[in-house]
Motif scaffolding. Sequence first.
Motif, PDB file in Angstrom:
ATOM      1  N   TRP A 158       0.822  -1.196   0.000  1.00  0.00           N
ATOM      2  CA  TRP A 158       0.000   0.000   0.000  1.00  0.00           C
ATOM      3  C   TRP A 158       0.865   1.258   0.000  1.00  0.00           C
ATOM      4  O   TRP A 158       2.069   1.199   0.260  1.00  0.00           O
ATOM      5  N   SER A 159       0.226   2.380  -0.230  1.00  0.00           N
ATOM      6  CA  SER A 159       0.951   3.648  -0.250  1.00  0.00           C
ATOM      7  C   SER A 159       1.518   4.009   1.120  1.00  0.00           C
ATOM      8  O   SER A 159       2.408   4.851   1.214  1.00  0.00           O
ATOM      9  N   ASP A 160       1.028   3.367   2.191  1.00  0.00           N
ATOM     10  CA  ASP A 160       1.612   3.597   3.523  1.00  0.00           C
ATOM     11  C   ASP A 160       2.725   2.603   3.837  1.00  0.00           C
ATOM     12  O   ASP A 160       3.254   2.581   4.946  1.00  0.00           O
ATOM     13  N   THR A 162       2.618  -0.749   3.965  1.00  0.00           N
ATOM     14  CA  THR A 162       2.221  -2.065   4.467  1.00  0.00           C
ATOM     15  C   THR A 162       1.857  -2.982   3.302  1.00  0.00           C
ATOM     16  O   THR A 162       1.431  -2.511   2.239  1.00  0.00           O
ATOM     17  N   TYR A 234      -7.716   0.591   6.589  1.00  0.00           N
ATOM     18  CA  TYR A 234      -8.313   1.872   6.231  1.00  0.00           C
ATOM     19  C   TYR A 234      -9.830   1.781   6.209  1.00  0.00           C
ATOM     20  O   TYR A 234     -10.529   2.674   6.707  1.00  0.00           O
ATOM     21  N   ASP A 255      -8.531  11.000   2.440  1.00  0.00           N
ATOM     22  CA  ASP A 255      -7.280  10.544   3.055  1.00  0.00           C
ATOM     23  C   ASP A 255      -6.961   9.110   2.648  1.00  0.00           C
ATOM     24  O   ASP A 255      -6.278   8.379   3.364  1.00  0.00           O
ATOM     25  N   VAL A 257      -5.946   5.395   1.307  1.00  0.00           N
ATOM     26  CA  VAL A 257      -4.742   4.581   1.151  1.00  0.00           C
ATOM     27  C   VAL A 257      -4.982   3.721  -0.086  1.00  0.00           C
ATOM     28  O   VAL A 257      -6.046   3.132  -0.246  1.00  0.00           O
ATOM     29  N   ASP A 277       3.596   7.969  -7.497  1.00  0.00           N
ATOM     30  CA  ASP A 277       4.166   7.514  -6.228  1.00  0.00           C
ATOM     31  C   ASP A 277       5.474   6.799  -6.560  1.00  0.00           C
ATOM     32  O   ASP A 277       5.473   5.683  -7.075  1.00  0.00           O
TER      33      ASP A 277
END
Length: 637
Positions: A158-160, A162, A234, A255, A257, A277
């Motif tokens: 994911w973009s975070d 994880t 999320y 916001d 993800v 990204d």
Amino acid sequence: MKQRTTKLAALLASTCLVASLALAGCGNVPAETAKETNAEESAAESVAETETQEGQPEEDTGEEVVADAGSGVTPRNETLYFSGQQWSAINSWNPIGGNSNNAMAVTQRDSSRITVYETLFMYNMMDNDLHPLLGTEYFWDDEKMSSMTVKLNPDAHWSDGTPVTAADVEATFHYNVQCESSYGVEMTAFMESVTALDDETVSVKAVLDEEGFAKDPNAIKQWLGKMYVLQKAYLEAVEERSGSYEDMKMDKMEDFVSSGPYRNFFNDENKVVFVRDDNYWGQAESMWGKLPTPKYLAQNIYKDNGAALIAFEQGEVDISQSFNTDVQKLWEEKGLPITTYVDTPPYNIATTIPTLWYNLEKPGLDRVEVRKAIAMAVDYDQILSAAISNQAPSFKDVPRSMMNPTEPEQALIDHEALADLQWVGNDIDGANKLLDDAGIVDTDGDGIREADGVKLSFKAECPSGYTDWQATLEIVAASAKQIGVEIETYFPEITVWNVDQSTLNFDMIMVKVTGASIINPVYRCKQFLYGPFADAEVNFQGNYGHYRNEEADEILEKLPAITDEATLKEAYTRLNEIYLTDVPSFGLMYRPDMFYTVNETVWTGYPLDGDNTNIPPLVCMDGYGIAGLYNLRLVEE
């Protein structure tokens, strides 16, 4: 045939334009309601407006443009510009909600748009196959296809940061179903459950028929390339702050993800910009092995197709999904470095049928004689020449049915059996006779017929800015007038049109059906005829006019499991007999699922017919079409 060398010569002659564009972002054009249906008048208005707007391409001062998230300015030589997708400011990033207009990121279709959110696999209409993305492989567990196993790519994250896991896939299915999203309701018809077996393995249980076979195995395969996978953590956070599944559907998810290659950079009523990204997982060797070439994806929000075309001709748009009238004149007469996917008419691949749907609950339109008479009277040749400038095959060449014009689908029906039910249009005498014989006449001499005491006066709508569709409906209205039917054209903003389409708030509405896909033509026939679609409170699935036919429903429910070719042809032929007899809607044209025209002023390397890349002409955003972003290069290179 267009010669690429001719295009290159035109491109080299445009060096001054390249120099100015390489250092400036494209200008902003405000989104307004289109009031004109004539493309030339609309374009002329747009020129005048464009010259007075702030934020237009800056004069080349020789200074480097620095990306600014506050204004949406980005370097031209890092930005791929689109037109024809986004027609208003983005109102939501929520793939589960039913009111998102986010065409750049939240478009779940036959080949879902995967710029921001991603699917397990990517559908490719060029080979009618699924290609790996978040998933690496899938297989049926038994001959009855009662369950499927899907393996995930361990590199996906994911973009975070994880990892993407099977639990995320399970949660995505769960929340779509619990929130009763339009796709969640659709999925429960053929999928019983989605379960994570371990971090990289998903088990899908099919809804079974009476004999224990999967009720719709092709729909499950389509799910692999259609459903956006969302992060479980999320989704749980959104559920907690929303308080209910209904409110969760309304959350804008700003916001968000996601797992895709791009994220939000700038968005207002004039312009939308996504930024790459650079930590995107797809650069792993197990996937693309690199990042997509453009750092930014952008679209100015144009007033209409005319405004978008001006920007396209000037090199401010790279990929146009807008309809461009007489597209061949752009290179034949103007010498512009512009290319369509196919060199010859109709210049693209026609796979869908823009259709006029009747509200069958509306007095007058509940009479089949009225519906068929309108359809018979329409001058389709005029639509072909005047509205879409011959960028489609005609109904004379491909007689009307629910099948798209491709050879595989046409082979699924008995053309001789359907011949007496088909019409080619502009049959004013035949339409008038049909109405006269049914006793539907003009009783007061005002030129408008009455049916059961109700005047045949209706409103037909399509979205503002769709100039080819608007011109089409004007032709429909003019044709109907000749048989005593009054049709007023209505062109609301696309958000209003979406609501009208999904809630039966229309007399007649123009909507196109799905094109080539794993589940077509089965699903397209359901869109035209399937009764249960009309039961949804908010319906984006199909059967927008609320047609009911028990025989059609029964055939459609059995159709996915039919494997015998003769039986399959018999079923499709009978469905088309029903459709052409009852006329709950009628096709206005064949056309590409998406128009695809590219300007090679700034970028080159686009997917084109005969390039041996197997990449479809789906604007480098949808399904396997996104592979086109990895082949692009700057012209100056």
